[in-house]
Write an enzyme that holds these catalytic residues in place. Structure first.
Site, PDB file in Angstrom:
ATOM      1  N   ALA A  77       0.840  -1.195   0.000  1.00 37.09           N
ATOM      2  CA  ALA A  77       0.000   0.000   0.000  1.00 37.09           C
ATOM      3  C   ALA A  77       0.879   1.249   0.000  1.00 37.09           C
ATOM      4  O   ALA A  77       2.002   1.245   0.501  1.00 37.09           O
ATOM      5  CB  ALA A  77      -0.908  -0.003   1.223  1.00 37.09           C
ATOM      6  N   ASP A  80      -0.495   3.096  -5.080  1.00 36.56           N
ATOM      7  CA  ASP A  80      -1.747   3.421  -5.757  1.00 36.56           C
ATOM      8  C   ASP A  80      -2.809   3.666  -4.687  1.00 36.56           C
ATOM      9  O   ASP A  80      -3.515   2.769  -4.262  1.00 36.56           O
ATOM     10  CB  ASP A  80      -2.160   2.278  -6.687  1.00 36.56           C
ATOM     11  CG  ASP A  80      -3.373   2.631  -7.552  1.00 36.56           C
ATOM     12  OD1 ASP A  80      -3.915   3.741  -7.395  1.00 36.56           O
ATOM     13  OD2 ASP A  80      -3.777   1.790  -8.378  1.00 36.56           O
ATOM     14  N   THR A 101      -3.292   3.823   1.441  1.00 34.27           N
ATOM     15  CA  THR A 101      -4.341   3.726   2.445  1.00 34.27           C
ATOM     16  C   THR A 101      -5.512   4.649   2.092  1.00 34.27           C
ATOM     17  O   THR A 101      -5.317   5.814   1.735  1.00 34.27           O
ATOM     18  CB  THR A 101      -3.773   4.065   3.829  1.00 34.27           C
ATOM     19  OG1 THR A 101      -2.792   3.097   4.184  1.00 34.27           O
ATOM     20  CG2 THR A 101      -4.831   4.116   4.887  1.00 34.27           C
ATOM     21  N   ASN A 126       8.800   9.373   4.147  1.00 36.26           N
ATOM     22  CA  ASN A 126       7.554  10.030   3.744  1.00 36.26           C
ATOM     23  C   ASN A 126       6.760  10.466   4.961  1.00 36.26           C
ATOM     24  O   ASN A 126       6.808   9.847   6.026  1.00 36.26           O
ATOM     25  CB  ASN A 126       6.719   9.110   2.844  1.00 36.26           C
ATOM     26  CG  ASN A 126       5.726   8.267   3.616  1.00 36.26           C
ATOM     27  OD1 ASN A 126       4.628   8.720   3.943  1.00 36.26           O
ATOM     28  ND2 ASN A 126       6.121   7.028   3.921  1.00 36.26           N
ATOM     29  N   ARG A 127       6.029  11.536   4.782  1.00 33.72           N
ATOM     30  CA  ARG A 127       5.029  11.995   5.749  1.00 33.72           C
ATOM     31  C   ARG A 127       3.787  12.426   4.960  1.00 33.72           C
ATOM     32  O   ARG A 127       3.259  13.525   5.134  1.00 33.72           O
ATOM     33  CB  ARG A 127       5.582  13.126   6.627  1.00 33.72           C
ATOM     34  CG  ARG A 127       6.243  14.275   5.890  1.00 33.72           C
ATOM     35  CD  ARG A 127       6.556  15.416   6.874  1.00 33.72           C
ATOM     36  NE  ARG A 127       7.231  16.533   6.231  1.00 33.72           N
ATOM     37  CZ  ARG A 127       8.550  16.684   6.185  1.00 33.72           C
ATOM     38  NH1 ARG A 127       9.348  15.777   6.744  1.00 33.72           N
ATOM     39  NH2 ARG A 127       9.076  17.741   5.586  1.00 33.72           N
ATOM     40  N   PHE A 130      -1.791   9.999   4.441  1.00 32.39           N
ATOM     41  CA  PHE A 130      -2.991   9.370   3.878  1.00 32.39           C
ATOM     42  C   PHE A 130      -3.735  10.299   2.913  1.00 32.39           C
ATOM     43  O   PHE A 130      -4.965  10.451   2.983  1.00 32.39           O
ATOM     44  CB  PHE A 130      -3.963   8.933   4.988  1.00 32.39           C
ATOM     45  CG  PHE A 130      -3.507   7.799   5.848  1.00 32.39           C
ATOM     46  CD1 PHE A 130      -2.439   6.992   5.505  1.00 32.39           C
ATOM     47  CD2 PHE A 130      -4.177   7.534   7.049  1.00 32.39           C
ATOM     48  CE1 PHE A 130      -2.040   5.933   6.323  1.00 32.39           C
ATOM     49  CE2 PHE A 130      -3.788   6.475   7.868  1.00 32.39           C
ATOM     50  CZ  PHE A 130      -2.718   5.680   7.503  1.00 32.39           C
ATOM     51  N   SER A 194       0.737   3.766  10.603  1.00 29.96           N
ATOM     52  CA  SER A 194       1.425   4.876   9.939  1.00 29.96           C
ATOM     53  C   SER A 194       1.833   5.912  10.979  1.00 29.96           C
ATOM     54  O   SER A 194       1.043   6.250  11.863  1.00 29.96           O
ATOM     55  CB  SER A 194       0.521   5.530   8.892  1.00 29.96           C
ATOM     56  OG  SER A 194       1.098   6.747   8.439  1.00 29.96           O
ATOM     57  N   ASN A 196       2.244   9.024  10.324  1.00 32.05           N
ATOM     58  CA  ASN A 196       1.998  10.342   9.742  1.00 32.05           C
ATOM     59  C   ASN A 196       0.597  10.888   9.964  1.00 32.05           C
ATOM     60  O   ASN A 196       0.248  11.941   9.437  1.00 32.05           O
ATOM     61  CB  ASN A 196       2.305  10.297   8.243  1.00 32.05           C
ATOM     62  CG  ASN A 196       3.740   9.900   7.973  1.00 32.05           C
ATOM     63  OD1 ASN A 196       4.650  10.367   8.653  1.00 32.05           O
ATOM     64  ND2 ASN A 196       3.947   9.025   7.011  1.00 32.05           N
ATOM     65  N   THR A 197      -0.227  10.179  10.734  1.00 31.23           N
ATOM     66  CA  THR A 197      -1.535  10.675  11.162  1.00 31.23           C
ATOM     67  C   THR A 197      -1.495  10.782  12.683  1.00 31.23           C
ATOM     68  O   THR A 197      -1.203   9.793  13.361  1.00 31.23           O
ATOM     69  CB  THR A 197      -2.667   9.725  10.728  1.00 31.23           C
ATOM     70  OG1 THR A 197      -2.743   9.709   9.302  1.00 31.23           O
ATOM     71  CG2 THR A 197      -4.007  10.181  11.288  1.00 31.23           C
ATOM     72  N   LYS A 237      -1.903  -4.342   9.911  1.00 33.85           N
ATOM     73  CA  LYS A 237      -0.552  -3.904   9.577  1.00 33.85           C
ATOM     74  C   LYS A 237       0.040  -3.173  10.775  1.00 33.85           C
ATOM     75  O   LYS A 237      -0.554  -2.215  11.284  1.00 33.85           O
ATOM     76  CB  LYS A 237      -0.548  -2.994   8.346  1.00 33.85           C
ATOM     77  CG  LYS A 237       0.865  -2.637   7.862  1.00 33.85           C
ATOM     78  CD  LYS A 237       0.838  -2.005   6.489  1.00 33.85           C
ATOM     79  CE  LYS A 237       2.251  -1.812   5.940  1.00 33.85           C
ATOM     80  NZ  LYS A 237       2.243  -1.274   4.555  1.00 33.85           N
ATOM     81  N   ASN A 266       5.246  -1.639   8.779  1.00 34.11           N
ATOM     82  CA  ASN A 266       5.138  -0.307   8.197  1.00 34.11           C
ATOM     83  C   ASN A 266       6.502   0.397   8.284  1.00 34.11           C
ATOM     84  O   ASN A 266       7.514  -0.230   8.575  1.00 34.11           O
ATOM     85  CB  ASN A 266       4.058   0.485   8.941  1.00 34.11           C
ATOM     86  CG  ASN A 266       3.293   1.451   8.047  1.00 34.11           C
ATOM     87  OD1 ASN A 266       3.883   2.144   7.229  1.00 34.11           O
ATOM     88  ND2 ASN A 266       1.982   1.492   8.211  1.00 34.11           N
ATOM     89  N   THR A 267       6.511   1.707   8.052  1.00 37.30           N
ATOM     90  CA  THR A 267       7.750   2.486   8.131  1.00 37.30           C
ATOM     91  C   THR A 267       8.153   2.721   9.591  1.00 37.30           C
ATOM     92  O   THR A 267       7.348   2.581  10.506  1.00 37.30           O
ATOM     93  CB  THR A 267       7.584   3.842   7.435  1.00 37.30           C
ATOM     94  OG1 THR A 267       6.512   4.566   8.071  1.00 37.30           O
ATOM     95  CG2 THR A 267       7.245   3.651   5.968  1.00 37.30           C
ATOM     96  N   TYR A 336       7.798  -1.794  -2.022  1.00 29.52           N
ATOM     97  CA  TYR A 336       7.430  -0.473  -2.549  1.00 29.52           C
ATOM     98  C   TYR A 336       8.696   0.337  -2.774  1.00 29.52           C
ATOM     99  O   TYR A 336       9.090   0.585  -3.902  1.00 29.52           O
ATOM    100  CB  TYR A 336       6.445   0.241  -1.615  1.00 29.52           C
ATOM    101  CG  TYR A 336       6.057   1.641  -2.047  1.00 29.52           C
ATOM    102  CD1 TYR A 336       6.452   2.175  -3.273  1.00 29.52           C
ATOM    103  CD2 TYR A 336       5.278   2.441  -1.238  1.00 29.52           C
ATOM    104  CE1 TYR A 336       6.091   3.458  -3.662  1.00 29.52           C
ATOM    105  CE2 TYR A 336       4.897   3.728  -1.620  1.00 29.52           C
ATOM    106  CZ  TYR A 336       5.310   4.230  -2.833  1.00 29.52           C
ATOM    107  OH  TYR A 336       4.959   5.493  -3.211  1.00 29.52           O
TER     108      TYR A 336
END
Length: 361
Positions: A77, A80, A101, A126-127, A130, A194, A196-197, A237, A266-267, A336
């Site tokens: 994920a 796309d 996501t 990345n940040r 979503f 994630s 980043n949220t 995840k 995840n990251t 990815y």
């Protein structure tokens, strides 16, 4: 066929990659997605390339959580997000794709710049936050595409919490996305990892996680009871930054609720080695998290003892690093960041290597 693959790989390494790396990372991503949309739309081209790059028809499919996969590698994920080009990855030898996501509400994501490449380390930070068109829009798009049972490669749908939704309303948010998207998915992934949220990773904590997954499992069962849809495999995840104790607690919850699998990982938020002085918010992916992810998979494999499958993701840049995930206990793998540095034919190379290693050919 090997010479064709080498030629295509050389085109990426010597021509396309230098051009993409001259662009801003997010712009390069947008150009790639647009190009894949064109490839997907040309009649017969996807199938023609797939005939070269997919495993031979005699290969044994890999079954996990009730879904049959033509090979062991998928696209993770994040690439796309809005289901606009995922079908094109069949042409490069991938055995499944995970979109998203996707969040219940459409959202623009975090301010730019929010995507950074570190080619000297085969790493990406990345940040994104979503950024996506929202569950209703993505569901409408998927409704116009081949559905479960009609695809050559399975499709996973990864769902996350909308940024504007407070933590105490997160369950409703995920349930809304699940209701809209489950019909179109071969499996659904619950993303609570994630970085980043804001506060999202708090949903990995015991009581919150149990409530969220319990409600999704109940909604899944109700689909069958109402005969409004078939039961969908649900996977979780998780982040690579969890302690062994935290992972053990999560695995117990998955076991109690009879979830179908886990995706690790995840990251990472860790800043180690060449990134110890990096002053950028966001999650790091790519080669620097390879060992971290593999160790997490090995730990989970011991805990689950084959009771449900693991999808291994994190730092795969070659067939050998993919094989390490399988050796650690993964059934399937995803890539990815490695595709950014190695090109899309990493799908074919990894698929064949793992098929030979696991006796699928």
């Amino acid at each position: 066929m090997p010479s064709f693959t080498r030629s295509m790989g050389a085109v990426y390494k010597n021509l396309l990659k230098p051009l993409f790396f001259k662009l801003d990372p997010e712009r390069a991503h947008e150009v790639t997605v647009d190009s894949l949309r064109v490839l997907r739309a040309i009649p017969g081209l996807k199938g023609l390339l797939g005939a070269f790059n997919q495993l031979p028809s005699a290969a044994k499919p890999v079954e996990a959580f009730g879904v049959k996969f033509p090979n062991r590698i998928g696209l993770a994920a994040g690439f796309d997000k809005n289901a606009v080009c995922w079908e094109a990855f069949e042409a490069f030898g991938f055995g499944h794709v995970e979109i998203g996501t996707v969040t219940h509400k459409a959202q623009p994501g975090n301010p730019k710049p929010r995507l950074f490449r570190y080619p000297e380390h085969d790493a990406v930070l990345n940040r994104m936050g979503f950024n996506n068109h929202g569950a209703q829009f993505v569901a409408a798009r998927l409704a116009g595409q081949p559905g479960p049972g009609e695809r050559r490669i399975p499709l996973g749908v990864n769902i996350g919490k909308s940024k504007v939704t407070p933590l105490d309303k997160a369950v409703e948010d995920y349930l809304g996305s699940f209701a809209l998207l489950a019909d179109h998915a071969d499996y659904v992934v619950v993303n609570v990892s994630s970085p980043n949220t804001p506060d999202l990773r708090k949903l990995q904590e015991g009581d919150r996680l149990r409530e969220l997954l319990g409600e999704l499992v109940a909604a899944n069962e109700q689909r069958e009871e109402r005969r409004s849809g078939s039961r969908k495999p649900i996977l979780l995840k998780i982040a690579p930054d969890l302690t062994e104790g935290e992972v053990s607690d999560i695995v117990q919850i998955l076991h109690d609720l009879k979830l179908d699998g886990i995706i690790a990982t995840n990251t990472t938020m860790a800043r180690e080695g060449p990134f110890k002085d990096l002053d950028q918010a966001g999650g790091i992916s790519g080669a620097p998290i390879c060992d971290m992810s593999t160790k997490m998979i090995a730990h989970i494999a011991k805990l689950v003892d084959g009771k449900f499958p693991i999808i291994g993701v994190g730092g795969i840049t070659s067939p050998d690093t993919a094989a390490q995930k399988i050796d650690a206990g993964a059934t399937l793998v995803q890539v990815y960041s490695g595709m950014i540095f190695e090109g899309p034919l990493i799908g074919k190379r990894v698929a064949r290597h793992l098929a030979e290693k696991c006796g699928d050919l």
